[in-house]
Design a protein around this motif. Structure first.
Motif, PDB file in Angstrom:
ATOM      1  N   TYR A   1     -10.044   9.492   6.052  1.00  0.00           N
ATOM      2  CA  TYR A   1     -10.178   9.589   4.612  1.00  0.00           C
ATOM      3  C   TYR A   1     -11.680   9.585   4.304  1.00  0.00           C
ATOM      4  O   TYR A   1     -12.297   8.521   4.210  1.00  0.00           O
ATOM      5  CB  TYR A   1      -9.456   8.487   3.836  1.00  0.00           C
TER       6      TYR A   1
ATOM      7  N   PHE B   1      -6.745   9.534  11.904  1.00  0.00           N
ATOM      8  CA  PHE B   1      -6.576   9.492  10.446  1.00  0.00           C
ATOM      9  C   PHE B   1      -7.974   9.486   9.843  1.00  0.00           C
ATOM     10  O   PHE B   1      -8.840   8.714  10.263  1.00  0.00           O
ATOM     11  CB  PHE B   1      -5.815   8.222  10.055  1.00  0.00           C
TER      12      PHE B   1
ATOM     13  N   TYR C   1       0.473  14.303   7.658  1.00  0.00           N
ATOM     14  CA  TYR C   1      -0.097  13.429   6.634  1.00  0.00           C
ATOM     15  C   TYR C   1       1.017  12.940   5.707  1.00  0.00           C
ATOM     16  O   TYR C   1       1.632  13.733   5.001  1.00  0.00           O
ATOM     17  CB  TYR C   1      -1.162  14.178   5.826  1.00  0.00           C
TER      18      TYR C   1
ATOM     19  N   ASN D   1      -5.947  14.466   3.906  1.00  0.00           N
ATOM     20  CA  ASN D   1      -5.439  15.219   2.757  1.00  0.00           C
ATOM     21  C   ASN D   1      -6.279  16.491   2.592  1.00  0.00           C
ATOM     22  O   ASN D   1      -7.356  16.464   1.981  1.00  0.00           O
ATOM     23  CB  ASN D   1      -5.521  14.357   1.486  1.00  0.00           C
TER      24      ASN D   1
ATOM     25  N   GLU E   1      -7.835  -3.120   3.539  1.00  0.00           N
ATOM     26  CA  GLU E   1      -7.170  -1.971   4.175  1.00  0.00           C
ATOM     27  C   GLU E   1      -7.905  -1.606   5.470  1.00  0.00           C
ATOM     28  O   GLU E   1      -7.351  -1.703   6.569  1.00  0.00           O
ATOM     29  CB  GLU E   1      -7.125  -0.767   3.220  1.00  0.00           C
TER      30      GLU E   1
ATOM     31  N   GLY F   1       0.581  10.290   3.515  1.00  0.00           N
ATOM     32  CA  GLY F   1       0.009   9.798   2.257  1.00  0.00           C
ATOM     33  C   GLY F   1       0.278   8.312   2.094  1.00  0.00           C
ATOM     34  O   GLY F   1       0.191   7.772   0.999  1.00  0.00           O
ATOM     35  N   SER F   2       0.614   7.662   3.177  1.00  0.00           N
ATOM     36  CA  SER F   2       0.806   6.210   3.195  1.00  0.00           C
ATOM     37  C   SER F   2       0.069   5.724   4.441  1.00  0.00           C
ATOM     38  O   SER F   2       0.512   5.963   5.564  1.00  0.00           O
ATOM     39  CB  SER F   2       2.306   5.894   3.277  1.00  0.00           C
ATOM     40  N   MET F   3      -1.083   5.055   4.230  1.00  0.00           N
ATOM     41  CA  MET F   3      -2.024   4.773   5.324  1.00  0.00           C
ATOM     42  C   MET F   3      -1.374   4.040   6.483  1.00  0.00           C
ATOM     43  O   MET F   3      -1.554   4.411   7.647  1.00  0.00           O
ATOM     44  CB  MET F   3      -3.188   3.945   4.776  1.00  0.00           C
TER      45      MET F   3
ATOM     46  N   LEU G   1     -10.416   4.444   0.385  1.00  0.00           N
ATOM     47  CA  LEU G   1      -9.735   3.268   0.921  1.00  0.00           C
ATOM     48  C   LEU G   1     -10.654   2.045   0.906  1.00  0.00           C
ATOM     49  O   LEU G   1     -11.880   2.152   0.977  1.00  0.00           O
ATOM     50  CB  LEU G   1      -9.193   3.591   2.304  1.00  0.00           C
TER      51      LEU G   1
ATOM     52  N   ASP H   1       0.845  -1.199   0.000  1.00  0.00           N
ATOM     53  CA  ASP H   1       0.000   0.000   0.000  1.00  0.00           C
ATOM     54  C   ASP H   1       0.881   1.250   0.000  1.00  0.00           C
ATOM     55  O   ASP H   1       1.895   1.312   0.688  1.00  0.00           O
ATOM     56  CB  ASP H   1      -0.888   0.005   1.241  1.00  0.00           C
ATOM     57  N   GLY H   2       0.506   2.213  -0.816  1.00  0.00           N
ATOM     58  CA  GLY H   2       1.265   3.470  -0.869  1.00  0.00           C
ATOM     59  C   GLY H   2       2.491   3.341  -1.743  1.00  0.00           C
ATOM     60  O   GLY H   2       3.456   4.086  -1.620  1.00  0.00           O
TER      61      GLY H   2
END
Ligand code: P6P
Length: 337
Positions: A263, A261, A243, A210, A279, A245-247, A274, A118-119
């Motif tokens: 989203y 966190f 942040y 984000n 995830e 940008g990588s969960m 997501l 992921d990411g």
């Protein structure tokens, strides 16, 4: 010199606590740990891609170079196929489920859902990336597993974990009896027990989302964001925005330091970005087991109905008090969602 306990030793020791278990889950977790070490080796070489060759080219050994997320997917699938403890895989990289029909795996007890890397877009800029996995018992009694076997609610997970390939490589997992973390010691090639009984701080000062999507956030998220940014000494505000940008990296940091966190739904992701199965559900299981909270702003993530493998969901996950506060704003300002 403190005694080092490896992941394998820990699994065997904990296995003794589940006399009914015949070791299948232990071997499945071992197989995942082995694949993680192989993926870690390649992720750490990513910076040398010029020597190793860009994905889609041939490397110095004359082998085709794969994109790292494809490589990671192949490694985890291969480890699960040869380990014999898993009869079906749902992967972020594969549109449909992968049935493992070999003699030894056809009647295996477990299903694995996985986001192998992921990411991965962060690899080229040397930012931490992660693997996320979730383990279920099959619903069908025997014979080839089907997609129906993987469409289970998060509450039915048997185990879940993530590997974070960061300044160090860690494997963090739960089997429903708390959360434990293991740090890879490259000098011996073992994940060593480093973070016993991880606890998610009940509150914190960090919010991760984000903000580039602000214009399209639900009103409740906009109001919560402003709440985080207002000066209020009594409640430690303003909070800090962090942040990556990588969960996996964002949630791992928040689990250590406290934080939330989010989203939410956005214009480009009206159902959230997501994925629920590989995830949000596994990370929700881990976070809840560590004392945190994970919802879609209204409903517990692990209670959501699972209709599709690649189903998306909004997610609010992290320190319990912070998620509860964000939910208050969602109920008041975005009840229609
Ligand atoms: P955005 C990475 O692509 C990912 O799937 C998660 O790891 C991360 O939290 C999210 O997407 C970042 O998305 O839209 O903020 O770039």
């Amino acid at each position: 010199m403190t005694k080092v306990m490896t992941l394998g030793q820990f699994i065997i020791e904990r296995q003794a606590e589940f006399p009914y278990a015949k070791g299948e889950l232990s071997r499945l977790l071992r197989d995942i740990g082995i694949a993680a070490k192989i993926v870690n080796r390649e992720v750490n070489k990513a910076g040398l891609v010029d020597i190793l060759g860009e994905a889609g080219t041939m490397n110095v050994q004359g082998e085709a170079v794969k994109k790292l997320d494809v490589y990671a997917n192949d490694q985890f699938i291969s480890a699960l196929q040869s380990g014999g403890e898993c009869c079906l895989i749902a992967s972020e990289e594969n549109e449909d489920v992968i049935q493992i029909n070999s003699e030894v795996s056809r009647n295996a007890k477990y299903i694995v859902a996985i986001d192998p890397l992921d990411g991965s877009s962060n690899i080229d800029v040397n930012v931490a990336v992660g693997t996320i996995f979730s383990i279920y018992r099959r619903k069908t009694e025997s014979g080839p597993c089907t997609k129906e076997d993987v469409l289970q609610k998060g509450v039915d997970q048997v185990a879940a974990g993530y590997i974070i390939y960061g300044s160090s490589t860690m494997l963090v997992y739960t089997t429903g009896h708390g959360v434990n973390g293991f740090t890879l010691d490259p000098s011996i090639g073992e994940f060593c027990f480093s973070h016993p009984n991880m606890q998610f701080p009940k509150s914190g000062k960090m919010y991760s989302l984000n903000e580039g999507n602000y214009v399209h956030f639900p009103e409740g998220v906009k109001k919560y964001l402003k709440y985080c940014q207002v000066e209020d000494k009594e409640t430690n505000r303003p909070y800090t925005s962090r942040y990556i940008g990588s969960m996996v990296a964002d949630i791992h940091r928040n689990m250590i330091k406290g934080g939330i966190f989010i989203y939410p739904t956005t214009a480009s992701s009206p159902k959230g970005k997501l994925r629920l199965v590989y995830e949000c559900n596994p990370l929700a299981f881990i976070v809840e087991q560590a004392g945190g909270r994970a919802t879609n702003g209204f409903t517990r993530i692990m209670d959501l109905n699972v209709k599709e493998i690649h189903q998306r969901t909004p997610i609010f996950i992290g320190s319990e008090e912070m998620v509860l506060k964000a939910e208050e704003f969602m109920r008041e300002f975005s009840p229609e969602l």
